[in-house]
Design an enzyme around this catalytic site. Structure first.
Site, PDB file in Angstrom:
ATOM      1  N   HIS A  14      57.286   4.091  11.400  1.00  0.00           N
ATOM      2  CA  HIS A  14      57.765   4.506  12.728  1.00  0.00           C
ATOM      3  C   HIS A  14      58.100   3.274  13.569  1.00  0.00           C
ATOM      4  O   HIS A  14      59.106   3.229  14.270  1.00  0.00           O
ATOM      5  CB  HIS A  14      56.688   5.316  13.466  1.00  0.00           C
ATOM      6  N   LYS A  39      53.126  22.548  11.156  1.00  0.00           N
ATOM      7  CA  LYS A  39      52.001  21.775  10.615  1.00  0.00           C
ATOM      8  C   LYS A  39      50.676  22.339  11.091  1.00  0.00           C
ATOM      9  O   LYS A  39      50.563  22.747  12.241  1.00  0.00           O
ATOM     10  CB  LYS A  39      52.116  20.317  11.055  1.00  0.00           C
ATOM     11  N   ARG A  66      64.234   8.594   5.406  1.00  0.00           N
ATOM     12  CA  ARG A  66      63.548   7.801   4.388  1.00  0.00           C
ATOM     13  C   ARG A  66      64.164   7.988   3.011  1.00  0.00           C
ATOM     14  O   ARG A  66      64.218   7.085   2.213  1.00  0.00           O
ATOM     15  CB  ARG A  66      62.066   8.193   4.331  1.00  0.00           C
ATOM     16  N   SER A 107      52.586   9.824   7.666  1.00  0.00           N
ATOM     17  CA  SER A 107      51.277   9.862   8.332  1.00  0.00           C
ATOM     18  C   SER A 107      50.236  10.513   7.422  1.00  0.00           C
ATOM     19  O   SER A 107      49.078  10.087   7.384  1.00  0.00           O
ATOM     20  CB  SER A 107      51.391  10.621   9.656  1.00  0.00           C
TER      21      SER A 107
HETATM   22  N1  COA Z   1      58.397   5.903   8.527  1.00  0.00           N
HETATM   23  C1  COA Z   1      57.252   6.452   8.097  1.00  0.00           C
HETATM   24  N2  COA Z   1      56.992   7.782   8.149  1.00  0.00           N
HETATM   25  C2  COA Z   1      57.960   8.557   8.641  1.00  0.00           C
HETATM   26  C3  COA Z   1      59.177   8.054   9.105  1.00  0.00           C
HETATM   27  C4  COA Z   1      59.382   6.667   9.032  1.00  0.00           C
HETATM   28  N3  COA Z   1      60.522   6.092   9.432  1.00  0.00           N
HETATM   29  N4  COA Z   1      59.932   9.084   9.525  1.00  0.00           N
HETATM   30  C5  COA Z   1      59.201  10.186   9.344  1.00  0.00           C
HETATM   31  N5  COA Z   1      58.010   9.866   8.815  1.00  0.00           N
HETATM   32  C6  COA Z   1      56.951  10.774   8.409  1.00  0.00           C
HETATM   33  C7  COA Z   1      56.151  11.313   9.567  1.00  0.00           C
HETATM   34  O1  COA Z   1      55.005  10.528   9.814  1.00  0.00           O
HETATM   35  C8  COA Z   1      55.791  12.691   9.077  1.00  0.00           C
HETATM   36  O2  COA Z   1      54.664  12.562   8.246  1.00  0.00           O
HETATM   37  P1  COA Z   1      53.635  13.794   8.061  1.00  0.00           P
HETATM   38  O3  COA Z   1      54.468  14.985   7.656  1.00  0.00           O
HETATM   39  O4  COA Z   1      52.756  13.331   7.005  1.00  0.00           O
HETATM   40  O5  COA Z   1      52.993  13.989   9.407  1.00  0.00           O
HETATM   41  C9  COA Z   1      56.957  13.108   8.180  1.00  0.00           C
HETATM   42  O6  COA Z   1      57.573  11.895   7.818  1.00  0.00           O
HETATM   43  C10 COA Z   1      57.955  13.989   8.836  1.00  0.00           C
HETATM   44  O7  COA Z   1      58.437  13.363   9.997  1.00  0.00           O
HETATM   45  P2  COA Z   1      59.367  14.161  10.998  1.00  0.00           P
HETATM   46  O8  COA Z   1      60.483  14.804  10.265  1.00  0.00           O
HETATM   47  O9  COA Z   1      59.718  13.248  12.122  1.00  0.00           O
HETATM   48  O10 COA Z   1      58.441  15.348  11.456  1.00  0.00           O
HETATM   49  P3  COA Z   1      57.312  15.334  12.522  1.00  0.00           P
HETATM   50  O11 COA Z   1      56.411  16.439  12.195  1.00  0.00           O
HETATM   51  O12 COA Z   1      56.706  13.991  12.673  1.00  0.00           O
HETATM   52  O13 COA Z   1      58.134  15.675  13.866  1.00  0.00           O
HETATM   53  C11 COA Z   1      59.269  17.130  15.426  1.00  0.00           C
HETATM   54  C12 COA Z   1      58.905  16.866  13.957  1.00  0.00           C
HETATM   55  C13 COA Z   1      58.031  17.082  16.334  1.00  0.00           C
HETATM   56  C14 COA Z   1      60.288  16.085  15.885  1.00  0.00           C
HETATM   57  C15 COA Z   1      59.916  18.542  15.481  1.00  0.00           C
HETATM   58  O14 COA Z   1      59.011  19.492  14.943  1.00  0.00           O
HETATM   59  C16 COA Z   1      60.289  18.943  16.899  1.00  0.00           C
HETATM   60  O15 COA Z   1      61.366  18.588  17.364  1.00  0.00           O
HETATM   61  N6  COA Z   1      59.378  19.691  17.574  1.00  0.00           N
HETATM   62  C17 COA Z   1      59.598  20.161  18.920  1.00  0.00           C
HETATM   63  C18 COA Z   1      59.895  21.673  18.906  1.00  0.00           C
HETATM   64  C19 COA Z   1      61.340  21.895  18.528  1.00  0.00           C
HETATM   65  O16 COA Z   1      62.275  21.517  19.230  1.00  0.00           O
HETATM   66  N7  COA Z   1      61.527  22.600  17.395  1.00  0.00           N
HETATM   67  C20 COA Z   1      62.832  22.914  16.885  1.00  0.00           C
HETATM   68  C21 COA Z   1      63.370  21.801  16.055  1.00  0.00           C
HETATM   69  S1  COA Z   1      64.990  22.190  15.483  1.00  0.00           S
END
Ligand code: COA
Length: 166
Positions: free
Chosen positions: A17, A41, A91, A129
């Protein structure tokens, strides 16, 4: 002023991140790291406040980066930052379909909202994560995966959780 919103669960924030945030901060005037809820989640390890505090601890030296906790829809949240774009890290190919779906849904709700993708640094394409939490539960050294400021916090929290479930 061009603002980039970098949304995620950040449970916890990792070096992957951080790599995306540093690169976004070099490109945009302001980067808002938005700690949000992924309703798909199950129970996160850290509360939103704890995740915010850790991210602030790690990012305090970057003057154009701020950290916020936000609930609700990202596309609605973004309206308060005029002309803002969303930044996400890609990624691997496996991220693409899900990220494209989110980008298109966000644009449907808020038609002016663009999503920019940054290719994750090769060093971190495997990182998530969840992987870090799993390693922590086996007592592994986390310094290759987490900013050093939060390694101990994450190790302690995972140990505490594991004890509670014994
Ligand atoms: N380096 C390392 N890890 C990374 C990364 C990077 N560059 N990019 C993503 N990851 C990891 C994250 O840590 C996460 O790991 P985990 O699943 O083990 O926790 C995984 O990859 C997925 O990341 P991401 O796709 O960013 O999902 P997220 O759960 O962290 O975030 C939100 C998703 C919160 C952005 C999304 O659910 C959201 O927008 N929520 C708000 C409600 C909403 O608008 N919903 C409708 C969406 S269309």
């Amino acid at each position: 002023m061009k603002t980039a919103i970098y949304p995620g669960s950040f449970d916890p924030i990792t070096l992957g991140h951080l790599n995306i945030i540093h690169r976004a901060a070099a490109t945009f005037d302001r980067v808002v790291v938005a700690i949000m809820v992924n309703s798909g989640k199950k129970q996160p390890l850290f509360t939103p406040e704890e995740r915010c505090e850790m991210a602030r601890r790690v990012l305090c030296s970057l003057p154009n980066v701020e950290v916020t906790c936000a609930d609700g829809l990202l596309a609605e949240y973004a309206r308060q930052y005029e002309g803002a774009v969303i930044v996400k890290g890609l990624r691997a190919l496996t991220d693409f379909e899900y990220e494209l779906q989110m980008a298109l849904t966000n644009k449907k709700i808020n038609p002016g909202l663009e999503t920019y993708f940054l290719a994750a640094s090769e060093r971190y394409t495997y990182l998530s994560s969840s992987i870090v939490k799993e390693l922590a539960s086996y007592g592994a050294d986390l310094s290759e995966f987490l900013p050093q400021e939060i390694c101990q916090t994450v190790a302690d929290k995972v140990r505490q959780e594991d004890k509670q479930h014994e």
